[in-house]
Design a protein around this motif. Sequence first.
Motif, PDB file in Angstrom:
ATOM      1  N   SER A  65       1.156   3.213   5.161  1.00  0.00           N
ATOM      2  CA  SER A  65       1.246   1.829   4.698  1.00  0.00           C
ATOM      3  C   SER A  65       2.715   1.417   4.591  1.00  0.00           C
ATOM      4  CB  SER A  65       0.562   1.656   3.339  1.00  0.00           C
ATOM      5  OG  SER A  65      -0.826   1.880   3.449  1.00  0.00           O
ATOM      6  N   ILE A  66       3.028   0.216   5.100  1.00  0.00           N
ATOM      7  CA  ILE A  66       4.395  -0.303   5.062  1.00  0.00           C
ATOM      8  C   ILE A  66       4.438  -1.498   4.125  1.00  0.00           C
ATOM      9  CG2 ILE A  66       6.309  -1.278   6.387  1.00  0.00           C
ATOM     10  CD1 ILE A  66       3.735   0.584   8.330  1.00  0.00           C
ATOM     11  N   GLU A  67       5.258  -1.392   3.116  1.00  0.00           N
ATOM     12  CA  GLU A  67       5.384  -2.457   2.115  1.00  0.00           C
ATOM     13  C   GLU A  67       5.966  -3.711   2.745  1.00  0.00           C
ATOM     14  OE1 GLU A  67       6.863  -1.845  -2.258  1.00  0.00           O
ATOM     15  OE2 GLU A  67       8.600  -2.432  -1.040  1.00  0.00           O
ATOM     16  N   ALA A  68       5.412  -4.871   2.373  1.00  0.00           N
ATOM     17  CA  ALA A  68       5.923  -6.157   2.861  1.00  0.00           C
ATOM     18  C   ALA A  68       6.556  -6.895   1.679  1.00  0.00           C
ATOM     19  CB  ALA A  68       4.801  -6.959   3.514  1.00  0.00           C
ATOM     20  N   GLY A 128      -5.310  -3.849   2.254  1.00  0.00           N
ATOM     21  CA  GLY A 128      -5.104  -5.149   2.884  1.00  0.00           C
ATOM     22  C   GLY A 128      -5.719  -6.290   2.091  1.00  0.00           C
ATOM     23  N   GLU A 129      -6.823  -6.018   1.415  1.00  0.00           N
ATOM     24  CA  GLU A 129      -7.457  -7.035   0.579  1.00  0.00           C
ATOM     25  C   GLU A 129      -6.631  -7.322  -0.681  1.00  0.00           C
ATOM     26  OE1 GLU A 129     -12.102  -5.899   1.730  1.00  0.00           O
ATOM     27  OE2 GLU A 129     -11.196  -5.171  -0.133  1.00  0.00           O
ATOM     28  N   ALA A 130      -5.887  -6.322  -1.154  1.00  0.00           N
ATOM     29  CA  ALA A 130      -5.149  -6.464  -2.414  1.00  0.00           C
ATOM     30  C   ALA A 130      -3.694  -6.872  -2.227  1.00  0.00           C
ATOM     31  CB  ALA A 130      -5.207  -5.151  -3.199  1.00  0.00           C
ATOM     32  N   THR A 131      -3.106  -6.544  -1.067  1.00  0.00           N
ATOM     33  CA  THR A 131      -1.681  -6.806  -0.854  1.00  0.00           C
ATOM     34  C   THR A 131      -1.462  -7.307   0.575  1.00  0.00           C
ATOM     35  OG1 THR A 131      -1.084  -4.613   0.008  1.00  0.00           O
ATOM     36  CG2 THR A 131      -1.192  -4.865  -2.389  1.00  0.00           C
ATOM     37  N   ASP A 132      -0.199  -7.579   0.890  1.00  0.00           N
ATOM     38  CA  ASP A 132       0.160  -7.988   2.252  1.00  0.00           C
ATOM     39  C   ASP A 132       0.760  -6.832   3.052  1.00  0.00           C
ATOM     40  OD1 ASP A 132       2.531  -7.738   0.891  1.00  0.00           O
ATOM     41  OD2 ASP A 132       3.410  -9.601   1.612  1.00  0.00           O
ATOM     42  N   ALA A 133       0.505  -5.598   2.617  1.00  0.00           N
ATOM     43  CA  ALA A 133       1.038  -4.427   3.316  1.00  0.00           C
ATOM     44  C   ALA A 133       0.382  -4.260   4.682  1.00  0.00           C
ATOM     45  CB  ALA A 133       0.823  -3.173   2.476  1.00  0.00           C
ATOM     46  N   LEU A 134       1.115  -3.628   5.591  1.00  0.00           N
ATOM     47  CA  LEU A 134       0.595  -3.249   6.903  1.00  0.00           C
ATOM     48  C   LEU A 134       0.227  -1.774   6.854  1.00  0.00           C
ATOM     49  CD1 LEU A 134       0.210  -3.966   9.976  1.00  0.00           C
ATOM     50  CD2 LEU A 134       2.510  -3.028  10.302  1.00  0.00           C
TER      51      LEU A 134
END
Length: 283
Positions: free
Chosen positions: A133-136, A211-217
């Motif tokens: 997971s990559i933080e946005a 993805g449902e909880a954050t904008d991470a990739l």
Amino acid sequence: MIDWLGNFFSNRPLSSILDVLLVWYIIYRLIIYARGTRALNLLKGVAIIIAAKFISSTLGLQTIDWLLGQVISWGVVASIILFQPELRKALENLGRNLFRNRKHLRNPSQKLIDDLENALLYMSKRKIGALISIEANEKLDEYIETGTPMNSEISNQLLINIFVPNTPLHDGAVIISDYRIAAASCYLPLSESSLIPKELGTRHRAAIGLGEATDALTLIVSEETGSISIVKHDHLHRDLDQESLRILLNQYLMINEEDKDEQDILDDIRDFFTAKFTQKGGK
């Protein structure tokens, strides 16, 4: 103290403000650099001594004030001796940051994309399960805290080694923050959506949940099939080949050097995948 500050700013308003701002910026950068190292304890000790020196001087405690003055005078020399490796590393980093390649400065994501692509393709061929997971924009601190801290530079070799089966960190997700591996073996929230296909396993469900909880990739390599998938928000891209993977990584991670309109980028990607699915007879 208030009168001194008032006189200081009134006599030299612009230069004094600039002076104070520069001092605060230097202190801020020192704290950022020292965070997570033993140098941070040094900075805390220095701050306490300076505060004690100010209080003793204000209260007129001459003996204590003199002793603290000696500590500060000789402490500079002692700090240089004790923390010589950290100071050398800081100067080396300063030189690299000032004179590094301009293209790399504008596009720090290029190396990240290359390392991710190489690692995912390697693990896909060997059916090594992976979850990255990559933080946005939204911080992932609460998920980083569930794993093992690393704070390591990214390389495709390190990513591969983390997910090798039967190693201590291969279970869970790797989380990348600010172009560094923040932690490994992290727990992600599982999606409860009934729309997720039954053949998708826990890694895909965790990626969709994040993805449902954050904008991470989030990037997934299936341990059963070796297929590569990408999740962003509620978008799941499955069974990606090398060309599709590269396009999506550039879409989500590349810092564009040209001011290309965002809609044009999305149209190009849509046209590409439409052509790919048409050729395969997909929907």
